[in-house]
Design a protein around this motif. Structure first.
Motif, mmCIF file in Angstrom:
data_model
loop_
_atom_site.group_PDB
_atom_site.id
_atom_site.type_symbol
_atom_site.label_atom_id
_atom_site.label_comp_id
_atom_site.label_asym_id
_atom_site.label_seq_id
_atom_site.Cartn_x
_atom_site.Cartn_y
_atom_site.Cartn_z
ATOM 1 N N GLN A 1 0.833 -1.428 0.002
ATOM 2 C CA GLN A 1 0.129 -0.057 -0.345
ATOM 3 C C GLN A 1 0.655 1.220 -0.040
ATOM 4 O O GLN A 1 0.614 2.229 -0.636
ATOM 5 C CB GLN A 1 -0.966 -0.045 1.039
ATOM 6 N N TYR A 2 2.064 1.240 0.650
ATOM 7 C CA TYR A 2 2.679 2.386 0.642
ATOM 8 C C TYR A 2 4.029 2.015 0.978
ATOM 9 O O TYR A 2 4.193 0.733 1.749
ATOM 10 C CB TYR A 2 2.534 3.455 1.341
ATOM 11 N N ASP B 1 7.254 7.517 0.406
ATOM 12 C CA ASP B 1 6.037 7.860 -0.187
ATOM 13 C C ASP B 1 5.286 8.997 0.708
ATOM 14 O O ASP B 1 5.250 8.881 1.947
ATOM 15 C CB ASP B 1 5.076 6.605 -0.081
ATOM 16 N N ILE C 1 1.702 10.070 1.836
ATOM 17 C CA ILE C 1 0.444 9.504 1.818
ATOM 18 C C ILE C 1 -0.390 10.364 2.948
ATOM 19 O O ILE C 1 0.009 11.234 3.715
ATOM 20 C CB ILE C 1 0.733 7.988 2.696
ATOM 21 N N VAL D 1 -6.020 4.909 3.143
ATOM 22 C CA VAL D 1 -4.616 5.476 2.846
ATOM 23 C C VAL D 1 -4.648 6.079 1.605
ATOM 24 O O VAL D 1 -5.211 5.476 0.472
ATOM 25 C CB VAL D 1 -3.499 4.322 2.690
ATOM 26 N N ASN E 1 -2.030 7.583 -1.323
ATOM 27 C CA ASN E 1 -0.521 7.362 -1.612
ATOM 28 C C ASN E 1 -0.419 8.399 -3.038
ATOM 29 O O ASN E 1 -1.026 7.910 -4.061
ATOM 30 C CB ASN E 1 -0.436 5.959 -2.160
ATOM 31 N N GLN F 1 2.663 6.723 -5.589
ATOM 32 C CA GLN F 1 2.700 5.060 -6.214
ATOM 33 C C GLN F 1 2.523 5.086 -7.563
ATOM 34 O O GLN F 1 1.611 5.803 -8.132
ATOM 35 C CB GLN F 1 1.784 4.321 -5.311
#
Length: 300
Positions: free
Chosen positions: A149-150, A154, A156, A199, A201, A204
């Motif tokens: 997911q991260y 990153d 976020i 979340v 991001n 990504q």
């Protein structure tokens, strides 16, 4: 008495020696299995985190070239995720192997393990009730790593977590229990993984820089569109940005808004992760210079 004593103690001594040998053998076998499992997990982790070009890179014919920006980011994320999961698997393997060896040794020494297992089970239930939040954090962290997911670096937005306001920042560390963020003010946030419900991001895959250009309502629309297209083409041809920062040719989307005082054009550029702000600033500088040269005023 001298002839009876050795005969009485001989079976006891033999049993002790046999038991000691069994304990040593079980311990050695457990340690060997633990070492083998750790080596196997280490090889799997090394293979999973190897710096291989991404599928996109291979399709572009970059097998023999160094990793480009996107491939390097993907490789680093893959390495972090693989190493974290490898550490978890090593701990699980150690607990299973050494725990089984300990129970086998106790049984070999004629120690009743049924009451011990019952006590451990009751203690585990009590600890489970008392550490529900901790278990929740670990499970959420494990799925977060598996789903990628991260990762570190990153940007976020974790939204409004339980008992806290929305938090946006750069990921500095990720563990199975917490995620450490640093916001734009330099403040460090420690967010429990179990409290994160969503979340966003921003880093990504790719990012997008969008620049809105307001000009006077009476401005020549085709001329402004052509001018912005020239600016976008110049940025795309700039070797400092093309491919290394901007991954697609910038586009002039056209008129975004109309008011009684201004017409707002929008220019968009797809960039590598986390570089959209840099490209946006460069676009604004170039657009401002082009408008000044063409004597086209920017609307308020």
């Amino acid at each position: 008495m001298q002839t009876v004593l050795p005969a009485t103690w001989a079976p006891i001594v033999a049993g002790l020696i046999a038991g000691l040998i069994a304990v040593v053998l079980i311990t050695v076998v457990a340690l060997v299995l633990r070492n083998m499992s750790h080596r196997l997990i280490g090889r799997v982790v090394q293979r999973a985190s190897s710096d291989r070009p991404s599928l996109a890179g291979r399709l572009r014919g970059k097998e023999a070239t160094p990793l480009d920006g996107l491939d390097a980011i993907v490789a680093e994320r893959r390495r972090q995720r693989a190493e974290t999961m490898g550490s978890v698997l090593k701990h699980i393997a150690s607990i299973i192997i050494l725990g089984t060896a300990a129970l086998t040794i106790l049984e070999r020494l004629s120690v009743p393990i049924a009451p011990l297992l019952t006590s451990v089970g009751i203690l585990g239930v009590a600890i489970g009730f008392g550490s529900q939040e901790l278990v929740k954090d670990f499970i959420a962290g494990m799925f977060m790593l598996l789903e990628d997911q991260y990762g570190v670096g990153d940007v976020i937005d974790v939204g409004a977590t339980v008992g806290a306001a929305a938090t946006v920042g750069t990921v500095e560390a990720v563990t199975l229990r917490i995620t450490r963020l640093r916001d734009a003010d330099g403040r460090v946030w420690y967010v429990r993984n179990g409290t994160i419900t969503r979340v966003g991001n921003e880093s990504q895959g790719w990012s997008r820089a969008t620049v809105d250009v307001p000009v006077a309502y009476t401005a020549d629309i085709p001329a402004v569109r052509d001018l912005l297209k020239e600016v976008a083409d110049e940025l795309w041809k700039d070797a400092a940005f093309r491919d290394s920062v901007i991954v697609e040719e910038p586009q002039v989307w056209g008129i975004e808004q109309i008011s009684d005082t201004a017409v707002v054009f929008r220019v968009s550029a797809k960039t590598i992760p986390s570089r959209q702000a840099e490209v946006g600033r460069e676009l604004r500088v170039r657009v401002k210079s082009a408008l000044d040269r063409a004597a086209i005023p920017i609307a308020a």
